[in-house]
Write an enzyme that holds these catalytic residues in place. Sequence first.
Site, PDB file in Angstrom:
ATOM      1  N   HIS A   1       0.865  -1.176   0.000  1.00 18.57           N
ATOM      2  CA  HIS A   1       0.000   0.000   0.000  1.00 18.57           C
ATOM      3  C   HIS A   1       0.902   1.227   0.000  1.00 18.57           C
ATOM      4  O   HIS A   1       2.025   1.197   0.503  1.00 18.57           O
ATOM      5  CB  HIS A   1      -0.866  -0.050   1.267  1.00 18.57           C
TER       6      HIS A   1
ATOM      7  N   ASP B   1       3.255  -4.420   8.051  1.00 17.00           N
ATOM      8  CA  ASP B   1       2.003  -3.690   7.869  1.00 17.00           C
ATOM      9  C   ASP B   1       0.872  -4.698   8.051  1.00 17.00           C
ATOM     10  O   ASP B   1       0.593  -5.503   7.177  1.00 17.00           O
ATOM     11  CB  ASP B   1       1.980  -3.069   6.468  1.00 17.00           C
TER      12      ASP B   1
ATOM     13  N   GLN C   1      -4.320  -5.301   6.886  1.00 16.87           N
ATOM     14  CA  GLN C   1      -5.261  -6.264   6.307  1.00 16.87           C
ATOM     15  C   GLN C   1      -5.265  -7.608   7.028  1.00 16.87           C
ATOM     16  O   GLN C   1      -6.248  -8.346   6.947  1.00 16.87           O
ATOM     17  CB  GLN C   1      -4.935  -6.480   4.821  1.00 16.87           C
TER      18      GLN C   1
ATOM     19  N   LYS D   1     -10.588  -1.072  10.117  1.00 16.69           N
ATOM     20  CA  LYS D   1     -10.708  -2.255   9.266  1.00 16.69           C
ATOM     21  C   LYS D   1     -11.075  -3.512  10.063  1.00 16.69           C
ATOM     22  O   LYS D   1     -11.307  -4.563   9.486  1.00 16.69           O
ATOM     23  CB  LYS D   1      -9.396  -2.495   8.515  1.00 16.69           C
TER      24      LYS D   1
ATOM     25  N   CYS E   1      -4.837   2.461  -3.720  1.00 16.63           N
ATOM     26  CA  CYS E   1      -3.617   3.012  -3.108  1.00 16.63           C
ATOM     27  C   CYS E   1      -2.421   2.099  -3.341  1.00 16.63           C
ATOM     28  O   CYS E   1      -1.544   1.959  -2.469  1.00 16.63           O
ATOM     29  CB  CYS E   1      -3.818   3.264  -1.616  1.00 16.63           C
TER      30      CYS E   1
END
Length: 394
Positions: free
Chosen positions: A111, A187, A190, A213, A351
Site C-alpha cells: 500500500h 504492515d 489487512q 478495518k 492506493c
Amino acid sequence: MRIEDCRTDFPITRDLIYLDSAATSLTPKPVVQAMVEYDLRYRANVGRGVHRLANVATHRYRDAHDAIKSFIGGEGGTLTITRNTTEAIGAVAAGLDWKKGDRVVTTLLEHHSNLLPWLRLRERGVAVDIVRPNSDGGLEIADLEAAIRDETRLVAVTHASNVLGTVLPVREIAGICRDRGAKFLVDGAQSTPHIPVDVAAIGCDYFCFSGHKMLGPTGTGGLWMRRPDLEPLHVGGGSIESASSDGYTLAPGEERYEAGTPPVAGTIGLARAAAYLREIGMDAVRRHEERLTARLIDGLAALDGVTVAGLDAGTDRIGVVSFTVEGMHPHEVAQILDEASAVLVRSGHHCCQPLMEHLGLPDGTVRASTYIYTTTEEIDTLIATVEEISRRAI
C-alpha cells in the site's frame, strides 16, 4: 458467538451487500454502545485528574489499551495508539535515527502507506530497494533476501496484500532479518482483522494496524514495538515525566508516545471490537472467509471476459479478490454493481498504483472484500451480476 448470528449487529447489511471491508469494515452495535457509554456516563480526560470520572475513564482506557495489545499477542512489547496504520508506519520512519547510506527494503506489493514514507527518506540519503513480485503477484522470498545488504537498516512488508489478498510468510522473513541484522516492520492493516495475529510469534520489531478495518471506529490504530526504541513523533501533555524551563524528561514506556489527549472513546471502541472478534474466534473468521473467497474466485474465474488478479484460491490468502471485466473500466463495473444489485465494492488502484502498473492494470481493478457479516448468498449475487455485466460488455 456463532459467526452466522452476528449480522443482526450490523444494520447496514439489511439494505445492501457490503463488499468493501478491506477499505473500512462495518461497526457492530456493541462497539458503538461502548463508545456511547464513555461519552454519556464517564467522559473525562485520562491520566490527568483525580476526580471520580477521571479515575473511571483512565482505568477503562488503560484496560482497553491492554486488551488491544493482548489481541495481537503483544504483551511483551510496547503499544502506542495511533490514528491508523499510515500514522504508525510514519512514526517508525520518523522515529529511527537514519544515517546517510542506510538502506530500506520493501516490495511492490505495498500500500502507498508502506512505500511512500520510505521513498521520502531518499531526501535524507537513505536508499530504498524495492522487490518486485512475479507476474501473478507472488513474491519470491529469495528475491527479498537477496535485496538485504549490510547497510539495510529496515525491511518493511505487508502481512497481507490489500489488492491480491496474498498472505506473506512474515515469520520466515523475520528470521531472515534477524540473521542479517535488519529490523523488521509488518504492515498488519489487512491481516489483523481477518487472521490470528501473534506479533511475538512473528518475531517482528514493529507491527502496524488500523481499527477501522477490524470493526472498530475510524481514527484509531496501533503501533506495536518489540522495544521502545523510536523517538516520539510528538511531545507534550501526557508524554512527559517532568518538565522545567530547562527541558523535560519523557515518561517511561507507552505514555511517552501518546502526547496530548488520546482518542479515549475510540480506544475503548477498538478494544470492544477486539473482544467481539475474540468472541467469534479468529480461526472461525479465517475459515469463514476462506470458504467465501474460494467460492468467489471460482465463480468469477468461470465467467467469459472476467479475469481474476493474483494467485489461485489454494494460496494462503485473506478475503480480498480483485478482478477486471474485459472492455469495461473498473469504476463502471462498480457503479453497475451498486445500481443493479446494491453490491458495494471498491474500484481503482486501491492506493497501490505502482503494483497496478507492474501487473499491467493501468486502470486498476474491481475489488470485492469479505468479512464476518458476508454470506454465501451475497457472493452468489455478486457473481451473477458480474456475469450479466460481462455479457453486456461482450
